[in-house]
Design an enzyme around this catalytic site. Structure first.
Site, PDB file in Angstrom:
ATOM      1  N   HIS A   1       0.834  -1.199   0.000  1.00  0.00           N
ATOM      2  CA  HIS A   1       0.000   0.000   0.000  1.00  0.00           C
ATOM      3  C   HIS A   1       0.872   1.254   0.000  1.00  0.00           C
ATOM      4  O   HIS A   1       1.820   1.366   0.781  1.00  0.00           O
ATOM      5  CB  HIS A   1      -0.884   0.044   1.251  1.00  0.00           C
ATOM      6  CG  HIS A   1      -2.008  -0.926   1.251  1.00  0.00           C
ATOM      7  ND1 HIS A   1      -1.833  -2.280   1.378  1.00  0.00           N
ATOM      8  CD2 HIS A   1      -3.357  -0.719   1.141  1.00  0.00           C
ATOM      9  CE1 HIS A   1      -3.012  -2.888   1.359  1.00  0.00           C
ATOM     10  NE2 HIS A   1      -3.950  -1.966   1.221  1.00  0.00           N
TER      11      HIS A   1
ATOM     12  N   ASN B   1       8.071  -4.230   3.726  1.00  0.00           N
ATOM     13  CA  ASN B   1       6.646  -3.892   3.771  1.00  0.00           C
ATOM     14  C   ASN B   1       5.995  -4.336   5.069  1.00  0.00           C
ATOM     15  O   ASN B   1       5.177  -3.613   5.652  1.00  0.00           O
ATOM     16  CB  ASN B   1       5.922  -4.517   2.576  1.00  0.00           C
ATOM     17  CG  ASN B   1       4.431  -4.232   2.577  1.00  0.00           C
ATOM     18  OD1 ASN B   1       4.001  -3.095   2.750  1.00  0.00           O
ATOM     19  ND2 ASN B   1       3.635  -5.275   2.402  1.00  0.00           N
TER      20      ASN B   1
END
Length: 351
Positions: free
Chosen positions: A163, A195
């Protein structure tokens, strides 16, 4: 929903009082007063525009310019590109790069209220708040199919669907959270060590800034930076995933923040502005790495990305974020906590 101004220009800017003068005044969705933030990739617009961006990403060349472009066939009245798809969502705005098939930039405005942490503003109820377990990654139908990132592109790629605007920033509603799972908000990221770990710590740090500053603007920007090779030459080399290869894998990611708060209780209309930029490699980063070790000048990010984020006045008058608050991440194993939560639910069964 974003105001008509933000929808039309995909802007992420509002006015602020800096040094007693109004820098800019643009109506924002929450009607806050904030420092002038330039629209990434937008240059000065002449009084007589030579191009006109139409809905759907079609850019028409004006008749004045088209008449002088002899190389264009007489039937061609559209600019072939490149087109930057300006995306206005409930909780963020973004520019999508059709060639790289991930965002060129995303921008969001964080406050205690937007994160549901304000005691002064009634936030969404537990049932109204977004839950990422109810969201699914989805292809963005607003992008033409030939330029769209697809779910299949990430299948067994070895990369996380990372994201750019975190889901945790958009708990204001399920609809807002669902928009963070559109692939136009996603870029390939190394999973373990980045991440799911250090990058998540940086996202958490950005959210924690709302406890110190009234308004927090966060830009997230994928980057492609050169590396010095053994032959003494600099080259940019990056992987492309998908079948056929479609989605580019950034070498680095930048977080650029701009914060605002009253300079003192006696002068609430005079704002103290802080800014900072951090560039992290898309690679495993040790938990003990210092966030300040990734500090770079904002101009370095702008130059590398081809964007103009802030006006010169803002850059000159702002303080560095690490001077006005702690630039320090808190190590939390978010992915492990989520797994443990899911395991507990599975053991306890449905209620």
């Amino acid at each position: 929903m974003p105001s008509a101004t933000i929808v039309h220009a995909a802007a992420f800017a509002v006015g602020a009082l800096v040094g007693g003068g109004v820098v800019s005044a643009v109506s924002a969705r929450r009607q806050h007063q904030l420092p002038a933030v330039a629209v990434p990739g937008k240059a000065h617009v002449p009084s007589q525009p030579v191009v006109d961006v139409k809905p759907g990403g079609v850019t028409q060349i004006s008749a004045q310019v088209a008449s002088r472009v002899s190389v264009l066939p007489p039937v061609l009245n559209e600019n072939p590109g490149p087109v930057s798809d300006q995306l206005a969502r409930i909780a963020y705005v973004a520019g999508y790069d059709r060639r790289l098939r991930h965002p060129a930039w995303t921008a969001e405005h964080l406050t205690l209220a937007s994160l549901g942490k304000s005691t002064l503003v009634s936030g969404p109820t537990k049932d109204e708040r977004g839950d990422r377990q109810n969201s699914q990654f989805t292809e963005d139908q607003s992008i033409p199919a030939m330029f769209r990132a697809k779910l299949q592109d990430y299948f067994r790629s070895g990369y996380d669907r990372g994201h750019m605007v975190p889901a945790a920033d958009c708990k204001i509603s399920q609809a807002a959270m669902n928009e963070t799972f559109l692939l136009t908000n996603i870029a390939p990221q190394v999973g373990v060590g980045f991440n799911r770990h250090y990058w998540a710590y940086v996202e958490d740090w950005c959210r924690r800034l709302t406890s110190t500053f009234a308004d927090v603007y966060v830009f997230t920007i994928p980057l492609y930076l050169p590396k010095l090779e053994s032959d003494g030459k600099w080259r940019i080399t990056h992987e492309v995933i998908g079948s056929p290869p479609n989605v580019s894998v950034p070498t680095h990611f930048a977080k650029v923040v701009l914060t605002s708060r009253p300079s003192s209780p006696s002068t609430p209309d005079v704002r103290e502005i802080s800014t900072g930029a951090f560039v992290l490699p898309n690679a495993v980063i040790p938990d003990e790495a210092k966030l300040e070790s990734f500090v770079v000048p904002i101009e370095a990010v702008e130059k590398a990305a081809g964007l103009t984020l802030f006006s010169d006045a803002i850059k000159q008058q702002s303080k560095h974020i690490c001077k006005t608050t702690k630039c320090e991440v808190i190590v939390r194993r978010f992915d492990d906590a989520q797994k443990n939560s899911q395991t507990r639910k599975a053991i306890s069964g449905p209620r």
